[in-house]
Design a protein around this motif. Structure first.
Motif, PDB file in Angstrom:
ATOM      1  N   ALA A  11       0.836  -1.197   0.000  1.00  0.00           N
ATOM      2  CA  ALA A  11       0.000   0.000   0.000  1.00  0.00           C
ATOM      3  C   ALA A  11       0.871   1.246   0.000  1.00  0.00           C
ATOM      4  CB  ALA A  11      -0.902  -0.004   1.222  1.00  0.00           C
ATOM      5  N   LYS A  12       0.404   2.287  -0.690  1.00  0.00           N
ATOM      6  CA  LYS A  12       1.100   3.576  -0.702  1.00  0.00           C
ATOM      7  C   LYS A  12       0.662   4.384   0.510  1.00  0.00           C
ATOM      8  CE  LYS A  12       3.091   3.422  -4.808  1.00  0.00           C
ATOM      9  NZ  LYS A  12       4.472   3.581  -5.055  1.00  0.00           N
ATOM     10  N   CYS A  13       1.590   5.145   1.067  1.00  0.00           N
ATOM     11  CA  CYS A  13       1.268   6.018   2.190  1.00  0.00           C
ATOM     12  C   CYS A  13       0.523   7.235   1.657  1.00  0.00           C
ATOM     13  CB  CYS A  13       2.545   6.461   2.906  1.00  0.00           C
ATOM     14  SG  CYS A  13       2.221   7.610   4.268  1.00  0.00           S
ATOM     15  N   PRO A  14      -0.663   7.534   2.152  1.00  0.00           N
ATOM     16  CA  PRO A  14      -1.405   8.699   1.675  1.00  0.00           C
ATOM     17  C   PRO A  14      -0.778  10.022   2.123  1.00  0.00           C
ATOM     18  CG  PRO A  14      -2.818   7.259   2.991  1.00  0.00           C
ATOM     19  CD  PRO A  14      -1.434   6.723   3.074  1.00  0.00           C
ATOM     20  N   ILE A  15       0.082   9.996   3.118  1.00  0.00           N
ATOM     21  CA  ILE A  15       0.684  11.214   3.650  1.00  0.00           C
ATOM     22  C   ILE A  15       2.019  11.505   2.964  1.00  0.00           C
ATOM     23  CG2 ILE A  15       1.472  12.396   5.727  1.00  0.00           C
ATOM     24  CD1 ILE A  15      -1.573  11.673   5.664  1.00  0.00           C
ATOM     25  N   ARG A  16       2.877  10.510   2.880  1.00  0.00           N
ATOM     26  CA  ARG A  16       4.187  10.669   2.236  1.00  0.00           C
ATOM     27  C   ARG A  16       4.031  10.276   0.775  1.00  0.00           C
ATOM     28  NH1 ARG A  16       7.106   6.675   4.623  1.00  0.00           N
ATOM     29  NH2 ARG A  16       5.306   5.998   5.751  1.00  0.00           N
ATOM     30  N   THR A  17       3.822  11.258  -0.066  1.00  0.00           N
ATOM     31  CA  THR A  17       3.491  11.048  -1.468  1.00  0.00           C
ATOM     32  C   THR A  17       4.480  10.113  -2.167  1.00  0.00           C
ATOM     33  OG1 THR A  17       2.621  13.293  -1.460  1.00  0.00           O
ATOM     34  CG2 THR A  17       2.931  12.278  -3.596  1.00  0.00           C
ATOM     35  N   ASP A  18       3.925   9.122  -2.850  1.00  0.00           N
ATOM     36  CA  ASP A  18       4.675   8.144  -3.646  1.00  0.00           C
ATOM     37  C   ASP A  18       5.627   7.268  -2.839  1.00  0.00           C
ATOM     38  OD1 ASP A  18       3.406   8.831  -5.990  1.00  0.00           O
ATOM     39  OD2 ASP A  18       4.890  10.353  -6.510  1.00  0.00           O
ATOM     40  N   GLU A  19       5.391   7.118  -1.550  1.00  0.00           N
ATOM     41  CA  GLU A  19       6.195   6.206  -0.739  1.00  0.00           C
ATOM     42  C   GLU A  19       5.296   5.077  -0.243  1.00  0.00           C
ATOM     43  OE1 GLU A  19       8.648   7.806   2.330  1.00  0.00           O
ATOM     44  OE2 GLU A  19       9.038   9.642   1.204  1.00  0.00           O
ATOM     45  N   PRO A  20       5.860   3.895  -0.042  1.00  0.00           N
ATOM     46  CA  PRO A  20       5.044   2.801   0.479  1.00  0.00           C
ATOM     47  C   PRO A  20       4.717   3.005   1.958  1.00  0.00           C
ATOM     48  CG  PRO A  20       7.327   2.129   0.309  1.00  0.00           C
ATOM     49  CD  PRO A  20       7.237   3.502  -0.298  1.00  0.00           C
ATOM     50  N   CYS A  21       3.647   2.396   2.395  1.00  0.00           N
ATOM     51  CA  CYS A  21       3.301   2.410   3.815  1.00  0.00           C
ATOM     52  C   CYS A  21       4.350   1.580   4.543  1.00  0.00           C
ATOM     53  CB  CYS A  21       1.914   1.809   4.021  1.00  0.00           C
ATOM     54  SG  CYS A  21       1.468   1.638   5.755  1.00  0.00           S
ATOM     55  N   THR A  22       4.983   2.177   5.553  1.00  0.00           N
ATOM     56  CA  THR A  22       6.036   1.471   6.288  1.00  0.00           C
ATOM     57  C   THR A  22       5.567   1.001   7.660  1.00  0.00           C
ATOM     58  OG1 THR A  22       6.865   3.541   7.199  1.00  0.00           O
ATOM     59  CG2 THR A  22       7.865   2.776   5.134  1.00  0.00           C
ATOM     60  N   LEU A  23       4.270   1.110   7.912  1.00  0.00           N
ATOM     61  CA  LEU A  23       3.707   0.716   9.204  1.00  0.00           C
ATOM     62  C   LEU A  23       4.457   1.418  10.338  1.00  0.00           C
ATOM     63  CD1 LEU A  23       3.196  -3.086   8.534  1.00  0.00           C
ATOM     64  CD2 LEU A  23       1.520  -1.248   8.278  1.00  0.00           C
ATOM     65  N   CYS A  24       4.580   2.744  10.223  1.00  0.00           N
ATOM     66  CA  CYS A  24       5.394   3.521  11.160  1.00  0.00           C
ATOM     67  C   CYS A  24       4.734   3.694  12.528  1.00  0.00           C
ATOM     68  CB  CYS A  24       5.747   4.877  10.544  1.00  0.00           C
ATOM     69  SG  CYS A  24       4.336   5.878  10.063  1.00  0.00           S
ATOM     70  N   HIS A  25       3.464   3.334  12.668  1.00  0.00           N
ATOM     71  CA  HIS A  25       2.798   3.405  13.972  1.00  0.00           C
ATOM     72  C   HIS A  25       2.523   1.998  14.474  1.00  0.00           C
ATOM     73  CE1 HIS A  25       2.046   7.694  14.468  1.00  0.00           C
ATOM     74  NE2 HIS A  25       1.997   7.729  13.146  1.00  0.00           N
ATOM     75  N   ILE A  26       2.892   1.748  15.708  1.00  0.00           N
ATOM     76  CA  ILE A  26       2.686   0.424  16.298  1.00  0.00           C
ATOM     77  C   ILE A  26       1.197   0.095  16.297  1.00  0.00           C
ATOM     78  CG2 ILE A  26       2.849  -0.904  18.450  1.00  0.00           C
ATOM     79  CD1 ILE A  26       5.411   0.650  19.040  1.00  0.00           C
ATOM     80  N   GLY A  27       0.884  -1.079  15.848  1.00  0.00           N
ATOM     81  CA  GLY A  27      -0.488  -1.551  15.821  1.00  0.00           C
ATOM     82  C   GLY A  27      -1.204  -1.283  14.502  1.00  0.00           C
ATOM     83  N   ALA A  28      -0.672  -0.401  13.667  1.00  0.00           N
ATOM     84  CA  ALA A  28      -1.291  -0.135  12.367  1.00  0.00           C
ATOM     85  C   ALA A  28      -0.991  -1.289  11.423  1.00  0.00           C
ATOM     86  CB  ALA A  28      -0.776   1.167  11.779  1.00  0.00           C
ATOM     87  N   THR A  29      -1.985  -1.652  10.638  1.00  0.00           N
ATOM     88  CA  THR A  29      -1.786  -2.721   9.664  1.00  0.00           C
ATOM     89  C   THR A  29      -1.712  -2.165   8.249  1.00  0.00           C
ATOM     90  OG1 THR A  29      -4.163  -3.090   9.487  1.00  0.00           O
ATOM     91  CG2 THR A  29      -2.950  -4.423  11.112  1.00  0.00           C
ATOM     92  N   GLY A  30      -1.801  -0.852   8.125  1.00  0.00           N
ATOM     93  CA  GLY A  30      -1.743  -0.187   6.826  1.00  0.00           C
ATOM     94  C   GLY A  30      -2.392   1.178   6.924  1.00  0.00           C
ATOM     95  N   PRO A  31      -2.557   1.865   5.813  1.00  0.00           N
ATOM     96  CA  PRO A  31      -3.141   3.201   5.829  1.00  0.00           C
ATOM     97  C   PRO A  31      -4.572   3.240   6.386  1.00  0.00           C
ATOM     98  CG  PRO A  31      -2.093   2.773   3.716  1.00  0.00           C
ATOM     99  CD  PRO A  31      -2.076   1.495   4.480  1.00  0.00           C
ATOM    100  N   ALA A  32      -5.296   2.139   6.261  1.00  0.00           N
ATOM    101  CA  ALA A  32      -6.701   2.127   6.694  1.00  0.00           C
ATOM    102  C   ALA A  32      -6.865   2.346   8.191  1.00  0.00           C
ATOM    103  CB  ALA A  32      -7.358   0.809   6.293  1.00  0.00           C
ATOM    104  N   ASP A  33      -5.902   1.930   8.998  1.00  0.00           N
ATOM    105  CA  ASP A  33      -6.031   2.119  10.449  1.00  0.00           C
ATOM    106  C   ASP A  33      -4.839   2.877  11.046  1.00  0.00           C
ATOM    107  OD1 ASP A  33      -4.135   0.134  10.305  1.00  0.00           O
ATOM    108  OD2 ASP A  33      -5.158  -1.242  11.651  1.00  0.00           O
TER     109      ASP A  33
END
Length: 60
Positions: A11-33
């Motif tokens: 998944a792409k990170c909606p905040i960091r344009t054109d970067e993948p989601c790196t699960l930077c928040h503990i407990g997040a499973t992707g951009p959806a949560d």
């Protein structure tokens, strides 16, 4: 025959344009949560700023 992809699509990170989601928040499973995505999308000014940033990136 291999298509060159390794693993599932990321998944792409909606905040960091054109970067993948790196699960930077503990407990997040992707951009959806992701709590950061929630905060930005819930704030009208931040959401407008993000839209302007995306527009600049697309036009560059």
């Amino acid at each position: 025959m291999s298509s060159g992809r390794k693993g599932p699509p990321q998944a792409k990170c909606p905040i960091r344009t054109d970067e993948p989601c790196t699960l930077c928040h503990i407990g997040a499973t992707g951009p959806a949560d992701c709590p950061l995505v929630y905060l930005v999308m819930d704030d009208e000014e931040l959401r407008a700023g993000l839209a302007a940033q995306r527009h600049r990136v697309r036009c560059a």
